[in-house]
Design a protein around this motif. Sequence first.
Motif, PDB file in Angstrom:
ATOM      1  N   ALA A   1     114.397  85.415 -53.318  1.00 40.34           N
ATOM      2  CA  ALA A   1     114.893  85.311 -51.610  1.00 40.34           C
ATOM      3  C   ALA A   1     114.502  84.112 -50.936  1.00 40.34           C
ATOM      4  CB  ALA A   1     114.829  86.510 -50.926  1.00 40.34           C
ATOM      5  N   LEU A   2     115.268  84.047 -49.418  1.00 37.87           N
ATOM      6  CA  LEU A   2     114.357  82.846 -48.836  1.00 37.87           C
ATOM      7  C   LEU A   2     114.634  84.306 -47.364  1.00 37.87           C
ATOM      8  CD1 LEU A   2     116.663  81.432 -46.770  1.00 37.87           C
ATOM      9  CD2 LEU A   2     116.627  79.673 -48.555  1.00 37.87           C
ATOM     10  N   ARG A   3     114.664  84.280 -45.895  1.00 34.93           N
ATOM     11  CA  ARG A   3     114.674  84.713 -44.782  1.00 34.93           C
ATOM     12  C   ARG A   3     114.189  83.880 -43.581  1.00 34.93           C
ATOM     13  NH1 ARG A   3     115.620  88.975 -47.406  1.00 34.93           N
ATOM     14  NH2 ARG A   3     113.492  89.417 -48.701  1.00 34.93           N
ATOM     15  N   PHE A   4     115.259  83.088 -42.986  1.00 37.36           N
ATOM     16  CA  PHE A   4     115.497  82.857 -41.984  1.00 37.36           C
ATOM     17  C   PHE A   4     115.659  83.213 -40.417  1.00 37.36           C
ATOM     18  CE2 PHE A   4     116.688  78.878 -38.894  1.00 37.36           C
ATOM     19  CZ  PHE A   4     115.470  78.274 -38.707  1.00 37.36           C
ATOM     20  N   VAL A   5     114.726  83.357 -39.767  1.00 35.46           N
ATOM     21  CA  VAL A   5     114.531  83.776 -38.910  1.00 35.46           C
ATOM     22  C   VAL A   5     115.616  83.396 -37.662  1.00 35.46           C
ATOM     23  CG1 VAL A   5     113.756  85.753 -36.461  1.00 35.46           C
ATOM     24  CG2 VAL A   5     112.288  84.953 -39.034  1.00 35.46           C
ATOM     25  N   VAL A   6     116.521  84.368 -37.399  1.00 38.92           N
ATOM     26  CA  VAL A   6     117.350  83.551 -36.092  1.00 38.92           C
ATOM     27  C   VAL A   6     117.781  84.586 -34.454  1.00 38.92           C
ATOM     28  CG1 VAL A   6     119.024  82.923 -37.170  1.00 38.92           C
ATOM     29  CG2 VAL A   6     118.662  85.178 -37.184  1.00 38.92           C
ATOM     30  N   ASP A   7     116.941  85.683 -34.667  1.00 37.71           N
ATOM     31  CA  ASP A   7     117.255  86.863 -33.435  1.00 37.71           C
ATOM     32  C   ASP A   7     116.051  87.556 -33.152  1.00 37.71           C
ATOM     33  OD1 ASP A   7     118.959  85.983 -31.725  1.00 37.71           O
ATOM     34  OD2 ASP A   7     119.174  88.381 -31.521  1.00 37.71           O
TER      35      ASP A   7
ATOM     36  N   GLY B   1     100.737  92.378 -50.681  1.00 35.54           N
ATOM     37  CA  GLY B   1     100.236  92.985 -50.493  1.00 35.54           C
ATOM     38  C   GLY B   1      99.912  92.029 -49.521  1.00 35.54           C
ATOM     39  N   GLU B   2     100.051  91.423 -48.163  1.00 36.70           N
ATOM     40  CA  GLU B   2     100.267  90.559 -46.997  1.00 36.70           C
ATOM     41  C   GLU B   2     101.253  90.947 -46.162  1.00 36.70           C
ATOM     42  OE1 GLU B   2      98.948  86.688 -47.530  1.00 36.70           O
ATOM     43  OE2 GLU B   2      99.392  85.859 -45.636  1.00 36.70           O
ATOM     44  N   ARG B   3     100.930  91.312 -44.892  1.00 37.83           N
ATOM     45  CA  ARG B   3     102.107  91.372 -44.130  1.00 37.83           C
ATOM     46  C   ARG B   3     101.855  89.643 -43.278  1.00 37.83           C
ATOM     47  NH1 ARG B   3     102.686  97.020 -41.188  1.00 37.83           N
ATOM     48  NH2 ARG B   3     103.073  97.743 -42.921  1.00 37.83           N
ATOM     49  N   THR B   4     103.386  89.776 -43.417  1.00 36.00           N
ATOM     50  CA  THR B   4     103.524  88.396 -41.840  1.00 36.00           C
ATOM     51  C   THR B   4     104.445  88.553 -41.105  1.00 36.00           C
ATOM     52  OG1 THR B   4     104.012  85.743 -41.908  1.00 36.00           O
ATOM     53  CG2 THR B   4     105.541  87.031 -43.397  1.00 36.00           C
ATOM     54  N   ASN B   5     103.803  88.057 -40.037  1.00 34.84           N
ATOM     55  CA  ASN B   5     105.225  88.371 -39.060  1.00 34.84           C
ATOM     56  C   ASN B   5     105.793  86.864 -38.306  1.00 34.84           C
ATOM     57  OD1 ASN B   5     104.100  90.286 -37.077  1.00 34.84           O
ATOM     58  ND2 ASN B   5     102.189  90.164 -36.711  1.00 34.84           N
ATOM     59  N   MET B   6     107.384  87.797 -38.336  1.00 34.05           N
ATOM     60  CA  MET B   6     108.803  86.983 -38.561  1.00 34.05           C
ATOM     61  C   MET B   6     109.133  86.265 -36.747  1.00 34.05           C
ATOM     62  SD  MET B   6     110.033  88.694 -41.532  1.00 34.05           S
ATOM     63  CE  MET B   6     111.451  87.603 -41.982  1.00 34.05           C
ATOM     64  N   ASN B   7     108.622  85.221 -36.685  1.00 33.85           N
ATOM     65  CA  ASN B   7     109.183  84.545 -35.478  1.00 33.85           C
ATOM     66  C   ASN B   7     110.561  83.785 -35.996  1.00 33.85           C
ATOM     67  OD1 ASN B   7     107.481  86.616 -33.447  1.00 33.85           O
ATOM     68  ND2 ASN B   7     106.066  85.375 -34.955  1.00 33.85           N
ATOM     69  N   PHE B   8     110.961  83.449 -34.234  1.00 33.74           N
ATOM     70  CA  PHE B   8     112.165  82.630 -34.191  1.00 33.74           C
ATOM     71  C   PHE B   8     112.237  81.678 -35.302  1.00 33.74           C
ATOM     72  CE2 PHE B   8     114.680  78.647 -32.505  1.00 33.74           C
ATOM     73  CZ  PHE B   8     116.066  79.952 -32.965  1.00 33.74           C
ATOM     74  N   GLY B   9     112.467  81.002 -36.173  1.00 33.30           N
ATOM     75  CA  GLY B   9     112.537  80.316 -37.262  1.00 33.30           C
ATOM     76  C   GLY B   9     112.049  79.868 -38.191  1.00 33.30           C
ATOM     77  N   ASP B  10     111.194  80.866 -38.949  1.00 32.51           N
ATOM     78  CA  ASP B  10     109.958  81.354 -39.407  1.00 32.51           C
ATOM     79  C   ASP B  10     111.189  80.445 -40.794  1.00 32.51           C
ATOM     80  OD1 ASP B  10     107.904  80.935 -37.928  1.00 32.51           O
ATOM     81  OD2 ASP B  10     107.623  83.313 -38.737  1.00 32.51           O
ATOM     82  N   PHE B  11     110.559  80.227 -42.025  1.00 29.54           N
ATOM     83  CA  PHE B  11     111.231  79.991 -43.873  1.00 29.54           C
ATOM     84  C   PHE B  11     109.765  81.129 -44.253  1.00 29.54           C
ATOM     85  CE2 PHE B  11     111.232  77.619 -47.179  1.00 29.54           C
ATOM     86  CZ  PHE B  11     112.250  78.248 -47.761  1.00 29.54           C
ATOM     87  N   VAL B  12     110.554  81.771 -44.428  1.00 28.88           N
ATOM     88  CA  VAL B  12     110.014  83.311 -45.553  1.00 28.88           C
ATOM     89  C   VAL B  12     110.343  83.141 -46.675  1.00 28.88           C
ATOM     90  CG1 VAL B  12     109.127  85.303 -45.075  1.00 28.88           C
ATOM     91  CG2 VAL B  12     109.119  84.656 -43.019  1.00 28.88           C
ATOM     92  N   ILE B  13     109.202  83.804 -47.670  1.00 26.60           N
ATOM     93  CA  ILE B  13     110.089  83.221 -49.103  1.00 26.60           C
ATOM     94  C   ILE B  13     109.410  84.139 -49.335  1.00 26.60           C
ATOM     95  CG2 ILE B  13     110.378  81.038 -49.230  1.00 26.60           C
ATOM     96  CD1 ILE B  13     108.174  80.383 -51.105  1.00 26.60           C
TER      97      ILE B  13
END
Length: 349
Positions: free
Chosen positions: A114-120, A130-142
């Motif tokens: 899966a990929l996530r692309f933050v829009v709003d 085991g790691e938490r990542t904060n997600m902000n506008f435009g971040d590409f997360v896999i």
Amino acid sequence: MSLTEKPAQTPERLAFYEKIGRAAYTPLWEVLSDIITPEPKSDCVAHLWQFSQAREWLLEAGNLISAREAERRVLILENPGLRGQSKITTSLYAGLQLVLPGEIAPAHRHSQSALRFVVDGAGAHTSVNGERTNMNFGDFVITPPWAWHDHGNHSEEPMIWMDGLDIPMVSFFDASFAAGLDSEEQAVTRHSGDSFARYGTNMLPVDYQQQDLVSPIFNYPYSRSREALEVMRREQDWDPCHGLKMRYINPVDGQFAMPTISAFLQLLPAEFRSNPYRSTDASVFVATEGHGRSIIAGQSFEWGPKDIFVVPSWAWVTHETDADAVLFSFSDRTAQLKLGYWREQRAQA
Ligand code: GTQ
């Protein structure tokens, strides 16, 4: 007999096809031109989803079902030519996921990448390995295949991101496994930012050995990618089809960040008029900044920030901008490259 025409059907032939058909045979010459086509032929069509409408319906869904009950509260972006199949292109899935303040989308894992692309929204998180990542506008997360992942939102505002998964590819190979975790959230065992520090700073731990095809970085922050495009634009070396287009990589091997999905970020300057381009990887675009239009197989689609549109395989596309624009996109290019299928073509304006 040819690759484009079918032989005549005589009564004797039809009777023969009927007879062998009952025993699970089919004559190739009746189907050859449908299954081996001179060019890609797809039911996938060009389409645009306006974010303002999507957001309204997502928030409405937020009143109907919790993230916990839904497992994932997602509105699937279903290609109009592929209804009922949970596909945005023939090989890829996309959806818009809403996580409301205080909610948890429970931990699970599956074969699909899966990929996530933050829009709003800003400040929700996802946990992977085991790691938490904060997600902000435009971040590409896999999220790598078979990695536990759960999402949460400790911010004050609803968070919406686009999900891109290789669900149709995994289905095609009948290779889907999935499991839930017995607790809602996985244990957090590493500090936020650990993987980025280890793998995302143009360095690698000295004895690092590649383990799989997935990038060990799992959040590619928009601030960094956007800044790179801004620095590069000073050289004015715009590609006539793509403007300035970058691909997200696995820093360990320089390949794409995910084994089955390629992701890109591109900058198009104001008043840009691209040359026509087509490729065999159908692509999903998210306009992150700016306004413009893309002409896809002769049809014009106006886009503004956060709108999502899809370009089918081998359809000609040109992009036109009013203001500076940034487009995120993803496709199955890396899979096609590995399998030896991928082609592209450029034309003059
Ligand atoms: O966030 O794990 O859009 O498992 C579809 C399936 C998101 C997820 C989707 C999923 C997820």
